[in-house]
Design a protein around this motif. Structure first.
Motif, PDB file in Angstrom:
ATOM      1  N   GLY B 165       0.779  -1.239   0.000  1.00 43.23           N
ATOM      2  CA  GLY B 165       0.000   0.000   0.000  1.00 43.23           C
ATOM      3  C   GLY B 165       0.811   1.290   0.000  1.00 43.23           C
ATOM      4  N   ALA B 166       2.108   1.209  -0.284  1.00 52.68           N
ATOM      5  CA  ALA B 166       2.887   2.444  -0.387  1.00 52.68           C
ATOM      6  C   ALA B 166       2.397   3.243  -1.592  1.00 52.68           C
ATOM      7  CB  ALA B 166       4.375   2.128  -0.534  1.00 52.68           C
ATOM      8  N   GLY B 167       2.087   4.516  -1.394  1.00 52.28           N
ATOM      9  CA  GLY B 167       1.554   5.350  -2.472  1.00 52.28           C
ATOM     10  C   GLY B 167       2.637   5.972  -3.326  1.00 52.28           C
ATOM     11  N   GLU B 168       3.822   6.105  -2.744  1.00 50.01           N
ATOM     12  CA  GLU B 168       4.953   6.667  -3.473  1.00 50.01           C
ATOM     13  C   GLU B 168       6.223   6.041  -2.915  1.00 50.01           C
ATOM     14  OE1 GLU B 168       4.758  11.120  -4.468  1.00 50.01           O
ATOM     15  OE2 GLU B 168       3.552  10.955  -2.667  1.00 50.01           O
ATOM     16  N   ILE B 169       7.240   5.985  -3.760  1.00 53.50           N
ATOM     17  CA  ILE B 169       8.540   5.475  -3.317  1.00 53.50           C
ATOM     18  C   ILE B 169       9.558   6.618  -3.366  1.00 53.50           C
ATOM     19  CG2 ILE B 169      10.435   3.878  -3.845  1.00 53.50           C
ATOM     20  CD1 ILE B 169       7.920   2.432  -2.861  1.00 53.50           C
ATOM     21  N   VAL B 170      10.247   6.813  -2.251  1.00 50.57           N
ATOM     22  CA  VAL B 170      11.338   7.790  -2.212  1.00 50.57           C
ATOM     23  C   VAL B 170      12.636   7.009  -2.396  1.00 50.57           C
ATOM     24  CG1 VAL B 170      12.505   9.586  -0.895  1.00 50.57           C
ATOM     25  CG2 VAL B 170      10.042   9.195  -0.567  1.00 50.57           C
ATOM     26  N   LEU B 171      13.365   7.358  -3.448  1.00 56.66           N
ATOM     27  CA  LEU B 171      14.580   6.620  -3.789  1.00 56.66           C
ATOM     28  C   LEU B 171      15.790   7.518  -3.553  1.00 56.66           C
ATOM     29  CD1 LEU B 171      15.722   4.034  -5.236  1.00 56.66           C
ATOM     30  CD2 LEU B 171      15.493   5.314  -7.367  1.00 56.66           C
ATOM     31  N   ASN B 172      16.601   7.162  -2.565  1.00 54.89           N
ATOM     32  CA  ASN B 172      17.750   7.997  -2.212  1.00 54.89           C
ATOM     33  C   ASN B 172      19.038   7.228  -2.484  1.00 54.89           C
ATOM     34  OD1 ASN B 172      19.340  10.042  -1.227  1.00 54.89           O
ATOM     35  ND2 ASN B 172      18.654   9.871   0.892  1.00 54.89           N
ATOM     36  N   SER B 196       4.527   1.134 -10.539  1.00 51.27           N
ATOM     37  CA  SER B 196       3.303   1.775 -11.025  1.00 51.27           C
ATOM     38  C   SER B 196       2.944   3.010 -10.209  1.00 51.27           C
ATOM     39  CB  SER B 196       2.160   0.774 -10.931  1.00 51.27           C
ATOM     40  OG  SER B 196       2.046   0.333  -9.586  1.00 51.27           O
ATOM     41  N   VAL B 197       3.651   3.270  -9.121  1.00 54.19           N
ATOM     42  CA  VAL B 197       3.327   4.439  -8.292  1.00 54.19           C
ATOM     43  C   VAL B 197       4.399   5.517  -8.533  1.00 54.19           C
ATOM     44  CG1 VAL B 197       2.201   3.011  -6.547  1.00 54.19           C
ATOM     45  CG2 VAL B 197       4.617   3.637  -6.265  1.00 54.19           C
ATOM     46  N   PRO B 198       4.089   6.765  -8.148  1.00 57.71           N
ATOM     47  CA  PRO B 198       5.072   7.827  -8.376  1.00 57.71           C
ATOM     48  C   PRO B 198       6.392   7.562  -7.648  1.00 57.71           C
ATOM     49  CG  PRO B 198       2.932   8.774  -7.844  1.00 57.71           C
ATOM     50  CD  PRO B 198       2.817   7.294  -7.618  1.00 57.71           C
ATOM     51  N   LEU B 199       7.480   7.938  -8.310  1.00 58.36           N
ATOM     52  CA  LEU B 199       8.808   7.809  -7.737  1.00 58.36           C
ATOM     53  C   LEU B 199       9.346   9.208  -7.420  1.00 58.36           C
ATOM     54  CD1 LEU B 199      11.316   5.876  -7.248  1.00 58.36           C
ATOM     55  CD2 LEU B 199      12.127   6.725  -9.444  1.00 58.36           C
ATOM     56  N   ILE B 200       9.771   9.378  -6.167  1.00 54.99           N
ATOM     57  CA  ILE B 200      10.434  10.626  -5.777  1.00 54.99           C
ATOM     58  C   ILE B 200      11.926  10.339  -5.710  1.00 54.99           C
ATOM     59  CG2 ILE B 200      10.634  12.422  -4.019  1.00 54.99           C
ATOM     60  CD1 ILE B 200       7.838  11.672  -3.036  1.00 54.99           C
ATOM     61  N   ALA B 201      12.687  10.965  -6.607  1.00 55.34           N
ATOM     62  CA  ALA B 201      14.138  10.736  -6.636  1.00 55.34           C
ATOM     63  C   ALA B 201      14.822  11.746  -5.722  1.00 55.34           C
ATOM     64  CB  ALA B 201      14.651  10.868  -8.059  1.00 55.34           C
ATOM     65  N   LEU B 202      15.806  11.255  -4.975  1.00 54.41           N
ATOM     66  CA  LEU B 202      16.515  12.116  -4.014  1.00 54.41           C
ATOM     67  C   LEU B 202      18.000  11.804  -4.082  1.00 54.41           C
ATOM     68  CD1 LEU B 202      16.658  13.952  -1.427  1.00 54.41           C
ATOM     69  CD2 LEU B 202      15.948  11.970  -0.097  1.00 54.41           C
ATOM     70  N   GLY B 203      18.820  12.849  -3.885  1.00 53.62           N
ATOM     71  CA  GLY B 203      20.261  12.632  -3.770  1.00 53.62           C
ATOM     72  C   GLY B 203      21.066  13.049  -4.976  1.00 53.62           C
ATOM     73  N   GLY B 204      21.788  14.154  -4.841  1.00 49.87           N
ATOM     74  CA  GLY B 204      22.780  14.497  -5.846  1.00 49.87           C
ATOM     75  C   GLY B 204      22.555  15.758  -6.648  1.00 49.87           C
ATOM     76  N   VAL B 205      21.358  16.378  -6.534  1.00 51.27           N
ATOM     77  CA  VAL B 205      21.104  17.561  -7.366  1.00 51.27           C
ATOM     78  C   VAL B 205      22.092  18.680  -7.008  1.00 51.27           C
ATOM     79  CG1 VAL B 205      19.467  19.422  -7.892  1.00 51.27           C
ATOM     80  CG2 VAL B 205      18.673  17.051  -7.745  1.00 51.27           C
TER      81      VAL B 205
END
Lengths: 202, 253
Positions: B165-172, B196-205
Motif C-alpha cells: 500500500g505504499a503510495g509513493e517510493i522515495v529513492l535515495n 506503477s506508483v510515483p517515484l520521488i528521486a533524491l540525492g545528488g542535485v
C-alpha cells in the motif's frame, strides 16, 4: 463562524490553519449547536468514499447539516471526498452520496492517457475556469494541489473549473450556495488562500 | 498540465536542521521553522522533513515541533523518522502532516505499511529506500540505522512495499547524498520503469539541469537537499528555490 465539520475524517487542521492565516473565523466542530449557528459549512473528506460516507452517516450531524445546506441555503464548500460526497454515488464504493447535486463520481480512465501517467493523479495542476466561477475571481493563472483517483461527472452548468490529466475532467463545481473542489485549496499556497478568502467573504 | 513536483528535503537532528554528505558529517544549517517559513514564502510544491536521529535514538517523532512545521506549511508536508506504529502515523496526520514516510520500520515490518495505508489511504504513505554501492560497485539496499548494506533485492522490496500500500517510493542514493554532482540517473530509470506508483528521486542535485535529467529518466518528483540550502563553493547556508517560471521552462522544454 465557518464550521469545519469534524466527522472523524481528513486533515482538518490544515484547513483551520489556512482560515487562521487569512483572518477568517473558523472552528473544527462536531457540535450540533455550533453547526446550527455557523455562517458557513466546510465539508472535508480524505480517503475512501464509502469510509467517508459511513463516518458522516454515523456522526449524527447529517440532519443539522442537511437543514443548513438545503433549507437555510448556508454557503457550503466540499473539499476532495467532501466534494465528491455532494453527488449521488461513486464508482469507488457502494454507499450512497448525499445527492444534494445530480451527478456521480468516476475513476480516471487510464485507457485514455499515456501509460506513463500514474494514478493517483498527484501534484500541482493548472485549472481552467468556466461559467460563473465565484470562488475563482481574481486568481491569476490558477493552479492547485491535487491528489485523487476519482473525479465528479456532472452537467456542464454545474462546472466551474476543469483540469487536464490525459483528458479534461471536472475539478470544481458550484450550484447556488453549494461549492466543491476536487483539489486541496488548504494546501495550495496563495491560490488556495484567495479561494478560501472568497468563500469566507461570501 | 501536471508539473513534476520539486520538493525541498530537510534533515532534522535533535530539533536542528542539518545537511549530510554521503550520509555522514551532518552540518548544522539553521533553525527548521525559519527555513520552512522561507520555503513556504517561495511557494514550494511540497516539503519533506526527515528526522535522521529519531529511529536510532528510539524516539517517537517530535510531535510538538512537527505541529509547528505544519502550521507554517500551506503546501503538502511529509514527515519521516521514528514512526513505528499506526498510532504514531495517526497522531502525525492529526497535527497536519499529509504524508508519512516509512523506512526502517517498513524494512523490518512491511505489514505496518498496509496497516497505515488501509486506514489513511495509500496517498498518505511514502516508503523510502536508501541505495549504496557495495565494494564491487553493485547497487544494494542500505540500512542507515544499522549502517549496513542489506542483501534484500531492491526491486523485490519495493514490490512488497507497493503491494502493501505504499503510495509513493522515495529513492535515495547514499553515494550521491550532498555531493551535488548529479543524481543516479541509471538507478532512477531502472526503478521508475518497474513501478506503477510515483517515484520521488533524491540525492545528488547540484544544478537545475540535474532535476530535468531525473524527470526525463522517469521520476514523478525530485527531492532536493543541499542544492536548496547551500550556496557557492564553501557551502554557505542560503535557502533558495527556483521561480515557478524557471521550473516551467526547465521541465516543459
Amino acid at each position: 463562524m465557518i464550521a469545519i465539520i469534524n466527522y472523524n475524517v481528513g486533515n482538518l487542521l490544515s484547513i483551520h490553519n489556512m482560515f487562521k492565516k487569512i483572518g477568517a473565523e473558523s472552528c473544527i466542530t462536531n457540535d450540533v449547536e455550533v453547526i446550527a449557528n455557523a455562517s458557513k459549512i466546510l465539508l472535508p473528506g480524505v480517503g475512501h468514499f464509502d469510509y467517508c460516507m459511513q463516518q458522516f452517516n454515523a456522526s449524527g450531524l447529517k440532519t443539522v447539516i442537511h437543514k443548513k445546506v438545503i433549507n437555510e441555503k448556508t454557503p457550503t464548500l466540499g473539499i476532495c471526498v467532501g466534494h465528491q460526497m455532494l453527488f449521488e454515488k461513486s464508482e469507488e464504493g457502494l454507499e450512497k452520496g448525499l445527492a444534494w447535486l445530480p451527478g456521480e463520481v468516476v475513476k480516471f480512465d487510464t485507457t485514455q492517457m499515456p501509460s506513463s501517467y500514474k494514478i493517483p493523479h498527484m501534484g500541482w495542476t493548472d485549472i481552467f475556469t468556466q461559467n460563473k466561477a465565484t470562488l475563482f475571481e481574481n486568481i491569476e493563472k490558477p493552479r492547485f494541489y491535487m491528489v485523487h483517483s476519482y473525479y465528479v461527472k456532472c452537467a456542464e452548468e454545474l462546472v466551474t473549473a476543469k483540469a487536464k490529466y490525459g483528458y479534461m475532467f471536472v475539478t470544481a463545481i458550484e450550484k447556488d450556495n453549494i461549492f466543491g473542489t476536487q483539489f486541496h485549496p488548504e494546501k495550495s499556497h496563495s491560490f488556495g488562500m484567495k479561494l478560501l478568502k472568497k468563500f469566507a467573504d461570501l | 498540465m501536471l508539473r513534476h513536483r520539486i520538493i525541498p528535503c530537510l534533515l532534522l537532528k535533535n530539533g536542528g536542521l542539518v545537511k549530510t554528505y554521503k550520509f555522514k558529517n551532518p552540518k548544522y544549517v539553521g533553525d527548521p521553522i525559519n527555513a520552512i517559513r522561507i520555503f513556504n514564502d517561495k511557494e514550494v510544491d511540497e516539503l519533506m522533513v526527515l528526522d535522521i536521529t529519531a529511529t536510532n535514538a528510539k524516539q517517537e517523532p517530535n510531535y510538538h515541533l512537527i505541529e509547528q512545521f505544519a502550521g507554517e506549511c500551506f503546501m503538502p508536508l511529509s514527515y519521516g523518522g521514528g514512526i513505528t506504529s499506526v498510532e504514531h502515523a495517526h497522531r502525525l496526520f492529526s497535527i497536519g502532516v499529509e504524508k508519512i514516510c516509512l523506512q526502517t520500520a517498513a524494512l523490518e515490518n512491511p505489514s505496518l505499511i498496509s496497516q497505515i495505508s488501509s486506514r489513511f489511504g495509500s496517498q498518505s504513505v511514502l516508503v523510502s529506500i536508501d541505495i549504496k554501492k557495495n565494494w564491487l560497485g553493485k547497487r544494494q539496499l542500505y540500512s542507515a540505522t544499522r549502517e549496513k548494506i542489506l542483501s534484500t533485492n531492491i526491486l523485490d522490496f519495493i514490490k512488497i512495499a507497493i503491494d502493501s500500500g505504499a503510495g509513493e517510493i522515495v529513492l535515495n542514493s547514499v553515494d550521491h547524498d550532498g555531493v551535488m554532482e548529479g543524481m543516479d540517473i541509471e538507478l532512477i530509470q531502472q526503478i521508475s520503469g518497474a513501478i506503477s506508483v510515483p517515484l520521488i528521486a533524491l540525492g545528488g542535485v547540484g544544478k537545475l539541469n540535474d532535476i530535468k535529467l531525473a524527470v526525463n529518466a522517469g521520476a514523478s518528483a525530485v527531492a532536493v537537499g543541499a542544492f536548496f540550502v547551500f550556496h557557492g563553493p564553501h557551502r554557505a547556508v542560503l535557502i533558495t528555490y527556483p521561480q515557478y517560471k524557471e521550473l516551467e521552462i526547465l521541465l516543459n522544454s
